[in-house]
Design a protein around this motif. Structure first.
Motif, short mmCIF file in Angstrom:
data_model
loop_
_atom_site.label_atom_id
_atom_site.label_comp_id
_atom_site.label_asym_id
_atom_site.label_seq_id
_atom_site.Cartn_x
_atom_site.Cartn_y
_atom_site.Cartn_z
N TYR A 1 35.49 22.98 1.44
CA TYR A 1 35.32 22.22 2.68
C TYR A 1 34.35 21.09 2.38
CZ TYR A 1 37.69 25.94 5.27
OH TYR A 1 38.63 26.83 5.75
N SER A 2 34.86 19.89 2.22
CA SER A 2 34.03 18.79 1.74
C SER A 2 33.53 17.88 2.85
CB SER A 2 34.81 17.95 0.72
OG SER A 2 35.93 17.33 1.32
N GLY A 3 33.76 18.25 4.11
CA GLY A 3 33.31 17.42 5.22
C GLY A 3 32.76 18.25 6.36
N ASN A 4 33.06 17.82 7.58
CA ASN A 4 32.57 18.50 8.79
C ASN A 4 33.64 19.39 9.42
OD1 ASN A 4 29.85 17.32 9.18
ND2 ASN A 4 30.96 15.39 9.32
N GLU A 5 34.64 19.78 8.64
CA GLU A 5 35.79 20.47 9.21
C GLU A 5 35.42 21.69 10.06
OE1 GLU A 5 36.96 18.40 5.44
OE2 GLU A 5 35.40 19.88 5.97
N LYS A 6 34.41 22.44 9.64
CA LYS A 6 34.04 23.67 10.35
C LYS A 6 33.02 23.44 11.47
CE LYS A 6 34.95 27.23 6.86
NZ LYS A 6 34.36 28.36 6.10
N LEU B 1 23.58 10.05 1.93
CA LEU B 1 24.01 11.42 1.69
C LEU B 1 22.80 12.34 1.55
CD1 LEU B 1 26.87 10.60 -0.81
CD2 LEU B 1 27.08 11.12 1.62
N ARG B 2 22.27 12.76 2.71
CA ARG B 2 21.14 13.69 2.71
C ARG B 2 21.68 15.12 2.66
NH1 ARG B 2 17.48 14.50 0.39
NH2 ARG B 2 16.05 12.87 1.11
N ALA B 3 21.85 15.63 1.43
CA ALA B 3 22.32 17.00 1.24
C ALA B 3 21.15 17.97 1.31
CB ALA B 3 23.03 17.13 -0.11
N ILE B 4 21.33 19.06 2.04
CA ILE B 4 20.27 20.06 2.12
C ILE B 4 20.78 21.45 1.74
CG2 ILE B 4 18.99 18.76 3.86
CD1 ILE B 4 19.99 20.86 5.93
N ASN B 5 21.97 21.52 1.14
CA ASN B 5 22.45 22.82 0.68
C ASN B 5 23.32 22.67 -0.57
OD1 ASN B 5 24.57 21.73 2.67
ND2 ASN B 5 25.68 23.32 1.59
N PRO B 6 23.23 23.60 -1.52
CA PRO B 6 22.26 24.70 -1.51
C PRO B 6 20.83 24.18 -1.66
CG PRO B 6 23.38 24.56 -3.64
CD PRO B 6 24.02 23.55 -2.74
N CYS C 1 25.97 20.41 9.19
CA CYS C 1 26.85 19.23 9.17
C CYS C 1 26.94 18.67 7.76
CB CYS C 1 26.36 18.16 10.13
SG CYS C 1 24.80 17.37 9.66
N TYR C 2 27.92 17.76 7.57
CA TYR C 2 28.09 17.12 6.26
C TYR C 2 26.92 16.17 6.00
CZ TYR C 2 29.98 14.26 2.52
OH TYR C 2 30.14 13.59 1.34
N GLN C 3 26.65 15.93 4.71
CA GLN C 3 25.45 15.19 4.33
C GLN C 3 25.43 13.75 4.84
OE1 GLN C 3 25.40 15.07 -0.06
NE2 GLN C 3 27.56 15.58 -0.02
N ASP C 4 26.58 13.11 5.00
CA ASP C 4 26.60 11.77 5.58
C ASP C 4 26.14 11.80 7.03
OD1 ASP C 4 27.78 8.80 5.71
OD2 ASP C 4 28.58 9.90 7.42
N LYS C 5 26.63 12.77 7.77
CA LYS C 5 26.22 12.92 9.17
C LYS C 5 24.74 13.24 9.28
CE LYS C 5 27.59 15.41 13.40
NZ LYS C 5 27.96 14.22 14.19
N MET C 6 24.25 14.04 8.34
CA MET C 6 22.83 14.35 8.31
C MET C 6 22.01 13.08 8.06
SD MET C 6 20.36 16.62 8.45
CE MET C 6 21.13 18.24 8.24
N GLY C 7 22.42 12.29 7.06
CA GLY C 7 21.70 11.07 6.74
C GLY C 7 21.68 10.09 7.89
N ARG C 8 22.82 9.91 8.54
CA ARG C 8 22.88 8.99 9.67
C ARG C 8 21.98 9.47 10.82
NH1 ARG C 8 27.45 5.32 9.91
NH2 ARG C 8 28.55 5.38 7.93
N SER C 9 21.95 10.78 11.05
CA SER C 9 21.10 11.32 12.11
C SER C 9 19.63 11.06 11.82
CB SER C 9 21.34 12.83 12.27
OG SER C 9 22.66 13.10 12.68
N ILE C 10 19.25 11.21 10.55
CA ILE C 10 17.85 10.98 10.18
C ILE C 10 17.47 9.52 10.39
CG2 ILE C 10 16.26 10.92 8.21
CD1 ILE C 10 17.68 13.46 7.18
N ILE C 11 18.36 8.61 10.03
CA ILE C 11 18.06 7.19 10.19
C ILE C 11 18.08 6.79 11.66
CG2 ILE C 11 19.02 4.88 9.77
CD1 ILE C 11 19.73 5.87 6.95
N GLU C 12 19.07 7.26 12.39
CA GLU C 12 19.21 6.86 13.79
C GLU C 12 18.20 7.55 14.71
OE1 GLU C 12 23.27 7.64 14.71
OE2 GLU C 12 24.04 6.11 13.35
#
Length: 553
Positions: A153-158, A336-341, A363-374
């Protein structure tokens, strides 16, 4: 200063105007000339070659681009053979509904639908050209799977807000191989293109377009470093150094390397003219390594770590602009703010500098990064208690199923070098400059959800809920400017193109004759938001489109 580009100086020169193509001393010619041989470029070249065209490609380095150093993930679905072998159900309609939410209307629904409907055919096309995929499904949530896994699962599918729209399915098809496998994606395609007759000029920088007195494109002028093994060796060395972690973390050194490469071309490059009888296709990648360009268009992302090949400097975008091309989504960048693993990071909560929780942590790392910036102006923290902190530490240690240098090493540095500790949430908030009441409320809400007393406001998957209650408490700094916990980024905007053909749009709103663009130098499927594998998939989709339509003029 160039009035169209603001405060940075592009290397692309104004077009070379000639009165008659027959009077030019062309050193090479072809039906189609491809500028930049990365993922999109090699697909464009292959498509044109397979329809009988003569194709020349030029690359400032040895080829591969950002694709060649990437993770080698191809986003595909709708019921691929690998999904079926893994026992995963998917349809083109489910894939379309999911991507419709991810892409947010950046392209027409008809174009997105075509992308989803042809996904399996494109996957088969890659396999027929030597790219190897597999069906070993990764059992855990991860930003990038370990070498033994080829489907995930490489995105926000779940994620709840997406799962309500489309049934989740793993669509990240990772190319087989050890470590990052972008080279295993690119190399077979390059080999196939060369076998079909591609003529490739390496160490050749496209400097300007050649046009007639009416502005019609005739070909290109490149600055080529030929018969100088010492200079080529130095360029290769700078390239290797630039994509190293040292250069990415110490960015002044990376900028120094870029300047040295430019100087080598200025001193040793020789003019070389290539005629394009049918089309010029720009596939030069994005502009994340042109920091002046990033500062101009997307200053909020300037403190991120550039993710891309040394050639991702916007050269193709600037080349097209010299003949009136227009751009769009230039401020769109994926951080791309990845926090897992480690998984324990997801069980904590991510808060902004005030202490307010800002997103679902799974959430996916792109969504995480955007949230941190916004939501935090680029600053954020993961809040853990003692149990989660030590769980995260153990999960980040080297071991089976982990990509240590990419994932675990940054996490360990974040835990050891970017953490603040306190005996209470109130004291932790004061250490971090947060509002103690806001942080306490954020933790209270997730704890209530973990205990089953109330729903999680961000709807994180309940499997990751955790009662953050055992002191001491920790705040892990995951701000985008952290050198010890880097946040990679790539640009997503570029040239506007006709979605049917890939032809570049001019400032009069009409396609520019004989000029095409594909991949990250053009607006495409991921230009509103990125998920792993979608850029490479778009390179294949848009590259083949350009290669096919280039012969129709």
């Amino acid at each position: 200063m160039n009035s169209k580009t603001g405060s940075y100086q592009p290397r692309a020169l104004p077009p070379l105007v000639v009165d008659n193509a027959e009077h030019v001393d062309w050193q090479d010619h072809a039906d189609v000339v491809v500028i930049g041989l990365g993922g999109a470029g090699v697909c464009a070249a292959l498509e044109a070659l397979e329809t009988g065209a003569k194709v020349v490609a030029v690359d400032r380095y040895a080829g591969g681009g950002a694709t060649g150093i990437s993770g080698g993930v191809f986003y595909a679905g709708g019921g691929s053979v690998y999904q079926r072998e893994a026992g995963c159900d998917d349809t083109p309609d489910e894939m379309f509904r999911y991507l419709q939410k991810e892409t947010q209307g950046v392209i027409q629904d008809s174009t997105l639908k075509k992308f989803c409907d042809t996904s399996n055919a494109y996957l088969e096309w890659l396999v027929n050209h030597g790219v190897e995929f597999g069906s070993n499904l990764c059992p855990i949530k991860t930003s990038y799977p370990a070498s033994e896994y080829t489907l995930y699962y490489s995105g926000n599918e779940k994620l709840d807000e997406y799962a309500r729209v489309a049934r989740p399915a793993p669509r990240g098809h990772r190319v087989k191989g050890q470590g990052l496998t972008g080279c295993n994606f690119f190399s077979p395609l390059k080999k196939a293109a060369l076998e079909k007759g591609l003529r490739l000029h390496t160490y050749s920088e496209a400097r300007r377009l050649v046009v007639d007195d009416k502005g019609n494109i005739l070909g290109i002028e490149v600055s080529r470093i030929r018969d100088n093994a010492a200079v080529r060796h130095k360029i290769d060395r700078y390239n290797r150094l630039y994509i190293s972690n040292f250069s990415r973390i110490f960015r002044a050194y990376g900028r120094h390397l870029l300047k040295q490469v430019d100087l080598l071309w200025d001193r040793h490059g020789e003019s070389f003219l290539i005629r394009a009888d049918r089309a010029v296709i720009l596939t030069t990648g994005g502009f994340i390594n042109n920091r002046a360009m990033v500062r101009h268009y997307a200053p909020a992302y300037l403190d991120t770590m550039p993710l891309g090949n040394i050639g991702c400097t916007g050269s193709g975008i600037e080349l097209a602009r010299t003949v009136g091309a227009v751009t769009d989504k230039m401020d769109s960048v994926s951080a791309l703010r990845a926090i897992n693993p480690p998984e324990a990071f997801i069980q904590g909560i991510v808060v902004n500098p005030e202490g307010r929780r800002i997103t679902a942590e799974d959430c996916y790392q792109d969504k995480m990064g955007r949230s941190i910036i916004e939501e935090g102006g680029g600053r954020a923290f993961i809040i853990l208690d003692k149990t989660l902190y030590w769980r995260a530490f153990k999960q980040a240690l080297p071991g089976p199923g982990k990509v240590f240098l990419v994932q675990c090493a940054p996490a360990l540095m974040g835990l050891s070098l970017g953490a603040k500790k306190a005996g209470s949430l109130q004291a932790l908030a004061k250490k971090c400059g947060m509002n103690p009441d806001v942080l306490s409320q954020s933790v209270y809400e997730i704890n209530e959800a973990a205990l089953g007393n109330s729903p999680d406001p961000f709807k994180k998957d309940p499997v990751y809920h955790f009662n953050i209650a055992s002191p001491p408490f920790y705040a892990i700094d995951i701000s985008i400017d952290r050198r010890t916990f880097p946040c990679p980024a790539l640009t997503l905007g570029g040239l506007r193109v006709n979605e049917e053909s890939g032809q570049v749009i001019g400032d009069d709103g009409q396609p520019i004759k004989k000029l095409y663009a594909a991949g990250r130098c053009a607006v495409g499927i991921p230009s509103n938001g990125y998920i792993s594998g979608l850029s490479i998939a778009d390179c294949v989709f848009s590259g083949r489109r350009a290669g096919q339509h280039a012969l129709s003029e």
